[in-house]
Design an enzyme around this catalytic site. Structure first.
Site, PDB file in Angstrom:
ATOM      1  N   GLU A 228      -3.604  -0.063   7.983  1.00 32.49           N
ATOM      2  CA  GLU A 228      -2.457   0.369   8.800  1.00 32.49           C
ATOM      3  C   GLU A 228      -2.593  -0.217  10.196  1.00 32.49           C
ATOM      4  O   GLU A 228      -3.668  -0.145  10.794  1.00 32.49           O
ATOM      5  CB  GLU A 228      -2.406   1.899   8.963  1.00 32.49           C
TER       6      GLU A 228
ATOM      7  N   GLU B 226      -7.715   8.529   5.884  1.00 29.88           N
ATOM      8  CA  GLU B 226      -8.082   9.172   7.150  1.00 29.88           C
ATOM      9  C   GLU B 226      -8.656  10.583   6.973  1.00 29.88           C
ATOM     10  O   GLU B 226      -8.025  11.569   7.384  1.00 29.88           O
ATOM     11  CB  GLU B 226      -6.883   9.193   8.101  1.00 29.88           C
TER      12      GLU B 226
ATOM     13  N   TYR C 122      -4.549   1.806  15.669  1.00 28.16           N
ATOM     14  CA  TYR C 122      -3.338   1.910  16.499  1.00 28.16           C
ATOM     15  C   TYR C 122      -3.612   1.709  17.984  1.00 28.16           C
ATOM     16  O   TYR C 122      -2.794   1.138  18.690  1.00 28.16           O
ATOM     17  CB  TYR C 122      -2.684   3.286  16.302  1.00 28.16           C
TER      18      TYR C 122
ATOM     19  N   HIS D 180      -3.048  10.992   0.438  1.00 29.74           N
ATOM     20  CA  HIS D 180      -2.532  10.811   1.790  1.00 29.74           C
ATOM     21  C   HIS D 180      -1.968  12.164   2.247  1.00 29.74           C
ATOM     22  O   HIS D 180      -0.787  12.303   2.488  1.00 29.74           O
ATOM     23  CB  HIS D 180      -1.494   9.693   1.834  1.00 29.74           C
TER      24      HIS D 180
ATOM     25  N   ARG E 243       0.847  -1.191   0.000  1.00 27.48           N
ATOM     26  CA  ARG E 243       0.000   0.000   0.000  1.00 27.48           C
ATOM     27  C   ARG E 243       0.885   1.245   0.000  1.00 27.48           C
ATOM     28  O   ARG E 243       1.702   1.423   0.903  1.00 27.48           O
ATOM     29  CB  ARG E 243      -0.897  -0.001   1.238  1.00 27.48           C
TER      30      ARG E 243
ATOM     31  N   ASN F 152      -7.498   1.766   9.739  1.00 23.71           N
ATOM     32  CA  ASN F 152      -6.205   2.083  10.348  1.00 23.71           C
ATOM     33  C   ASN F 152      -6.389   2.034  11.852  1.00 23.71           C
ATOM     34  O   ASN F 152      -7.160   2.814  12.422  1.00 23.71           O
ATOM     35  CB  ASN F 152      -5.742   3.487   9.933  1.00 23.71           C
TER      36      ASN F 152
HETATM   37  C1  FCB Z   1      -1.653   7.360  10.463  1.00 21.22           C
HETATM   38  C2  FCB Z   1      -1.203   7.911   9.130  1.00 21.22           C
HETATM   39  C3  FCB Z   1       0.150   7.443   8.712  1.00 21.22           C
HETATM   40  C4  FCB Z   1       1.110   7.424   9.887  1.00 21.22           C
HETATM   41  C5  FCB Z   1       0.516   6.660  11.035  1.00 21.22           C
HETATM   42  C6  FCB Z   1       1.421   6.547  12.236  1.00 21.22           C
HETATM   43  O1  FCB Z   1      -2.608   8.202  11.008  1.00 21.22           O
HETATM   44  O2  FCB Z   1      -2.128   7.561   8.128  1.00 21.22           O
HETATM   45  O3  FCB Z   1       0.605   8.262   7.679  1.00 21.22           O
HETATM   46  O4  FCB Z   1       1.449   8.700  10.239  1.00 21.22           O
HETATM   47  O5  FCB Z   1      -0.671   7.278  11.427  1.00 21.22           O
END
Ligand code: FCB
Length: 472
Positions: free
Chosen positions: A348, A163, A290, A118, A74, A288
């Site tokens: 992500e 995002e 985290y 992006h 990607r 995405n």
């Molecule tokens: C996401 C972004 C990516 C990177 C990660 C850590 O929000 O899409 O570009 O910065 O966080």
């Protein structure tokens, strides 16, 4: 083993974060180029001028991806390389860079997953109002069409926008990311135009008879910090603000009702016709993931009335984000239940840690290995419960330009030596290679005992400050 054989394993990057040479071969500057060159915007005043120099090393990088064993890569395209003015004349040399990249990926049996946007809007468009301009969805659709026509026969997966929440909120409300605006009235309009841009691009894609296009959202479950009604209400508002804003619009053609309350007089009446237009599921949703949000009511913090806490007893990444793998399962099940089980790709997932310098050519990053293992297992749990999850991409292939944090935050499977651009695989790259080669099974094996170098990566948690994050 819950992962089917055709599950796609991959890694993700984005143009401004890795390419370098942002003005090469006739490219037009982006708002990130300008933002990074504005003193005080990025930690250490670092820029993407060199980054991972991927613009000049793309073919070697693809060979490295093949060695790693990616099924899918990607990446994003820089709008201003292809259309230096954002619209109008195509810059052949910029487009050729991506055509060569795509061809090289295909030669190595790696499927390209291309993100159109992006965050690097051409400055020329920003000067016409950028995402605030009601014409911006048409600009985007024209740009998208250029790429669908040039590369659509070779790129099986497209992501329109990465995002949109981050474009909208850190970009136009908090001012932490480009273009750095702080204005309560702008975000609702920016968000609406981004959604229209997605819908218009999807419509163009359909006229070309193609079928794998989606949008990537940042999601994090919101948990109240206490059972108090105020914290419960705050977490519900934050859930509407972060998780439901864009997805409810795409799936249902309406915005969560909390948003009118959050934005107050800054929330416009959107014409019913445009709400109908933004209802556009696409073929898949990119997720995405985290961390989670632990939410406390904060009536004085406008406009949300809520803050995200950094838990004192949890493991944190150097972004200050809590390591919370269970939240990935929760997020995927929530998507299944709320939005009628859409096809999903995790576009992500990854973590920033302070990795030690190489020792004997090796970089040991056991905490990233543990993070990836736990999140892959969390994804497996969702698959077992019927979630239509089709792929997983690690963020990120390389240590790279982490936006306002500059190069201080390392997410990569490979360390990149700033002095000579050598890419060094970390232990996490070796781990991930095994995961991919075993079609996921290696994530279920018990970890091998730590190797030398482990200590360097395990500084006591409380010795590290938890910096403010853009998710706050
Ligand atoms: C996401 C972004 C990516 C990177 C990660 C850590 O929000 O899409 O570009 O910065 O966080």
């Amino acid at each position: 083993m819950p992962f089917p054989d055709d599950f796609l394993w991959g890694a993700a990057t984005s143009a401004y974060q890795i390419e370098g040479a942002p003005l090469a071969d006739g490219a037009g500057p982006s708002i990130w180029h300008r933002f990074a060159h504005t003193p005080g915007r990025v930690a250490g005043n670092e820029t993407g001028d060199l980054a991972c120099d991927h613009y000049h090393r793309a073919l070697d990088d693809v060979a490295l991806m093949a060695e790693l064993g990616l099924d899918v890569y990607r990446f994003s395209l820089a709008w201003g390389r292809v259309l230096p003015e954002g619209r109008g004349a195509v810059n052949r040399r910029g487009l050729d860079f991506y055509a060569r990249l795509v061809d090289a990926l295909l030669e190595h049996d790696i499927q390209p997953m291309a993100t159109l946007y992006h965050w690097d809007l051409p400055v020329a468009l920003h000067e016409r109002g950028g995402w605030l301009n009601p014409d911006s969805p048409h600009w985007f659709a024209d740009y998208a069409e250029t790429l669908f026509r040039a590369l659509g026969d070779r790129v099986p997966f497209w992501i329109t926008i990465n995002e949109p929440w981050v474009v909208t909120v850190p970009g136009y409300l908090d001012g932490q990311l480009a273009p750095g605006h702080r204005d309560l009235f702008e975000p609702p309009r920016v968000a609406h135009h981004l959604l229209l841009a997605h819908a218009e691009a999807v419509a163009v894609y359909r006229t070309l008879g193609r079928q794998q296009i989606g949008l990537a959202v940042n999601l994090e479950p919101q948990h109240p910090a206490s059972p108090s009604p105020a914290d419960l209400e705050a977490s519900r508002r934050r859930d509407a603000f972060i998780n439901r804003w864009f997805l409810d619009a795409l799936m249902f053609g309406r915005y969560p009702e909390e948003l009118a309350d959050i934005f107050g007089p800054a929330w416009p009446e959107f014409p019913a016709k445009s709400l109908e237009q933004i209802r556009c599921r696409g073929d898949f949703v990119g997720v995405n993931y985290y961390s989670r949000g632990l939410v406390r009511a904060a009536p004085d913090v406008a406009p949300l009335g809520a803050v995200r806490l950094t838990p004192s007893d949890a493991e944190l990444t150097t972004m200050g984000w809590e390591v919370y793998p269970k939240g990935l399962t929760e997020t995927l099940l929530w998507l299944r239940d709320r939005y009628a089980n859409p096809p999903l790709y995790i576009t992500e997932n990854g973590a920033a840690f302070d990795d030690p310098p190489p020792r004997n050519g090796r970089v040991e990053d056991p905490r990233r290995v543990a993070y990836l293992r736990a999140h892959i297992r969390a994804a497996a749990k969702a698959l077992e419960q019927g979630v239509d999850l089709r792929g997983y991409c690690v963020w990120s292939l390389f240590d790279n330009f982490e936006w306002a944090e500059g190069y201080s935050k390392c997410f990569g499977l490979y360390q990149v030596d700033p002095s000579d651009q050598t890419r060094r695989p970390k232990a996490s790259a070796r781990f991930y290679r095994e995961v991919m080669a075993s079609r996921g099974a290696a994530a279920f094996q018990e970890p091998t005992p730590p190797t030398a170098g482990y200590a360097a990566d395990t500084a006591p948690r409380d010795a590290r400050a938890a910096p403010a994050s853009r998710a706050d």
